[in-house]
Design a protein around this motif. Structure first.
Motif, PDB file in Angstrom:
ATOM      1  N   LEU A   1       0.837  -1.198   0.000  1.00 47.57           N
ATOM      2  CA  LEU A   1       0.000   0.000   0.000  1.00 47.57           C
ATOM      3  C   LEU A   1       0.874   1.250   0.000  1.00 47.57           C
ATOM      4  CD1 LEU A   1      -2.374  -1.103   2.865  1.00 47.57           C
ATOM      5  CD2 LEU A   1      -3.144  -0.546   0.552  1.00 47.57           C
ATOM      6  N   HIS A   2       0.332   2.349  -0.535  1.00 45.36           N
ATOM      7  CA  HIS A   2       0.978   3.650  -0.342  1.00 45.36           C
ATOM      8  C   HIS A   2      -0.090   4.634   0.083  1.00 45.36           C
ATOM      9  CE1 HIS A   2      -0.497   5.707  -3.994  1.00 45.36           C
ATOM     10  NE2 HIS A   2      -0.401   4.511  -4.567  1.00 45.36           N
ATOM     11  N   ASP A   3       0.311   5.622   0.871  1.00 44.96           N
ATOM     12  CA  ASP A   3      -0.654   6.630   1.302  1.00 44.96           C
ATOM     13  C   ASP A   3      -0.785   7.682   0.209  1.00 44.96           C
ATOM     14  OD1 ASP A   3       1.720   8.012   1.541  1.00 44.96           O
ATOM     15  OD2 ASP A   3       1.362   8.694   3.577  1.00 44.96           O
ATOM     16  N   ASP A   4      -1.881   8.430   0.249  1.00 45.62           N
ATOM     17  CA  ASP A   4      -2.134   9.429  -0.791  1.00 45.62           C
ATOM     18  C   ASP A   4      -1.073  10.517  -0.825  1.00 45.62           C
ATOM     19  OD1 ASP A   4      -4.314   8.231  -1.949  1.00 45.62           O
ATOM     20  OD2 ASP A   4      -5.780   9.333  -0.748  1.00 45.62           O
TER      21      ASP A   4
ATOM     22  N   GLU B   1      -9.996  -3.752  -3.062  1.00 44.28           N
ATOM     23  CA  GLU B   1     -10.126  -2.394  -2.560  1.00 44.28           C
ATOM     24  C   GLU B   1      -9.068  -2.121  -1.500  1.00 44.28           C
ATOM     25  OE1 GLU B   1     -12.193  -0.024  -3.741  1.00 44.28           O
ATOM     26  OE2 GLU B   1     -12.616  -1.555  -5.236  1.00 44.28           O
ATOM     27  N   PRO B   2      -8.433  -0.935  -1.505  1.00 42.51           N
ATOM     28  CA  PRO B   2      -7.468  -0.618  -0.454  1.00 42.51           C
ATOM     29  C   PRO B   2      -8.153  -0.681   0.914  1.00 42.51           C
ATOM     30  CG  PRO B   2      -7.358   0.990  -2.221  1.00 42.51           C
ATOM     31  CD  PRO B   2      -8.558   0.125  -2.487  1.00 42.51           C
TER      32      PRO B   2
ATOM     33  N   GLU C   1      -8.623   3.932   4.268  1.00 46.42           N
ATOM     34  CA  GLU C   1      -9.012   5.133   3.548  1.00 46.42           C
ATOM     35  C   GLU C   1      -7.805   6.057   3.419  1.00 46.42           C
ATOM     36  OE1 GLU C   1     -12.207   8.736   3.893  1.00 46.42           O
ATOM     37  OE2 GLU C   1     -12.744   6.767   4.669  1.00 46.42           O
TER      38      GLU C   1
ATOM     39  N   SER D   1      -5.479   5.533   1.128  1.00 45.63           N
ATOM     40  CA  SER D   1      -4.365   4.749   0.604  1.00 45.63           C
ATOM     41  C   SER D   1      -4.774   4.136  -0.726  1.00 45.63           C
ATOM     42  CB  SER D   1      -3.973   3.647   1.594  1.00 45.63           C
ATOM     43  OG  SER D   1      -4.990   2.678   1.687  1.00 45.63           O
ATOM     44  N   ASP D   2      -3.795   3.605  -1.419  1.00 45.23           N
ATOM     45  CA  ASP D   2      -4.041   2.896  -2.665  1.00 45.23           C
ATOM     46  C   ASP D   2      -2.975   1.811  -2.792  1.00 45.23           C
ATOM     47  OD1 ASP D   2      -5.251   2.222  -5.022  1.00 45.23           O
ATOM     48  OD2 ASP D   2      -4.771   4.080  -6.064  1.00 45.23           O
ATOM     49  N   TRP D   3      -3.177   0.899  -3.712  1.00 42.54           N
ATOM     50  CA  TRP D   3      -2.219  -0.184  -3.892  1.00 42.54           C
ATOM     51  C   TRP D   3      -1.069   0.245  -4.785  1.00 42.54           C
ATOM     52  CZ3 TRP D   3      -2.646  -3.968  -0.640  1.00 42.54           C
ATOM     53  CH2 TRP D   3      -3.903  -4.380  -0.185  1.00 42.54           C
TER      54      TRP D   3
ATOM     55  N   PRO E   1      -1.044  -4.341  -6.090  1.00 39.49           N
ATOM     56  CA  PRO E   1      -2.342  -4.832  -5.618  1.00 39.49           C
ATOM     57  C   PRO E   1      -2.400  -6.344  -5.488  1.00 39.49           C
ATOM     58  CG  PRO E   1      -2.472  -4.233  -7.921  1.00 39.49           C
ATOM     59  CD  PRO E   1      -1.084  -3.880  -7.464  1.00 39.49           C
TER      60      PRO E   1
END
Length: 131
Positions: free
Chosen positions: A49-52, A89-90, A93, A95-97, A100
């Motif tokens: 994961l990475h944060d926004d 889905e990540p 909240e 965050s995004d993959w 993935p």
């Protein structure tokens, strides 16, 4: 520095994890570690994961890893089996993959991650000392 493999009988390395702990590291070190792991054997790195804001990366590791995690500059969030599941889905909240589930179905082996983070830290120190 000695490392040891953490074998969790609930999550053998060859099967997808049902719930995962998360090792969080600064993005620069994490990206270096991802590169190191991806150059290794297949399936060396699991979902990431990475944060926004792009400040941190989170490596999904087998549940129970947090109990023995001791790598300076990182944290491991314990989930007691109620943790991050490998869904499209990540799980957090904001965050995004980066990697993935599906591209990387297995949780990252904590011993392998520990070695990669150490190597990444050494590479970053070496690069910074050349400036």
């Amino acid at each position: 520095m000695e490392t040891s493999r953490i074998n969790d009988p609930r999550t053998p390395p060859s099967t997808p994890a049902a719930g995962c702990d998360v090792v969080t590291v600064p993005a620069r070190q994490g990206l270096e570690a991802v590169d190191i792991l991806r150059r290794g054997p297949a399936d060396a790195v699991g979902p990431v994961l990475h944060d926004d804001g792009g400040d941190t990366l989170g490596f999904l590791v087998p549940p129970g890893t947090a109990a023995g995690w001791d790598v300076p500059g990182s944290t491991c969030t314990e989930t007691d089996g109620r943790g991050q599941s490998l869904t499209p889905e990540p799980p957090v909240e904001g965050s995004d993959w980066l990697l993935p589930p599906g591209e990387a179905d297995l949780a990252t082996d904590p011993a392998v991650l520990r070695e990669a983070l150490g190597e990444a830290a050494r590479m970053i120190r070496a690069a910074d000392s050349c400036r």
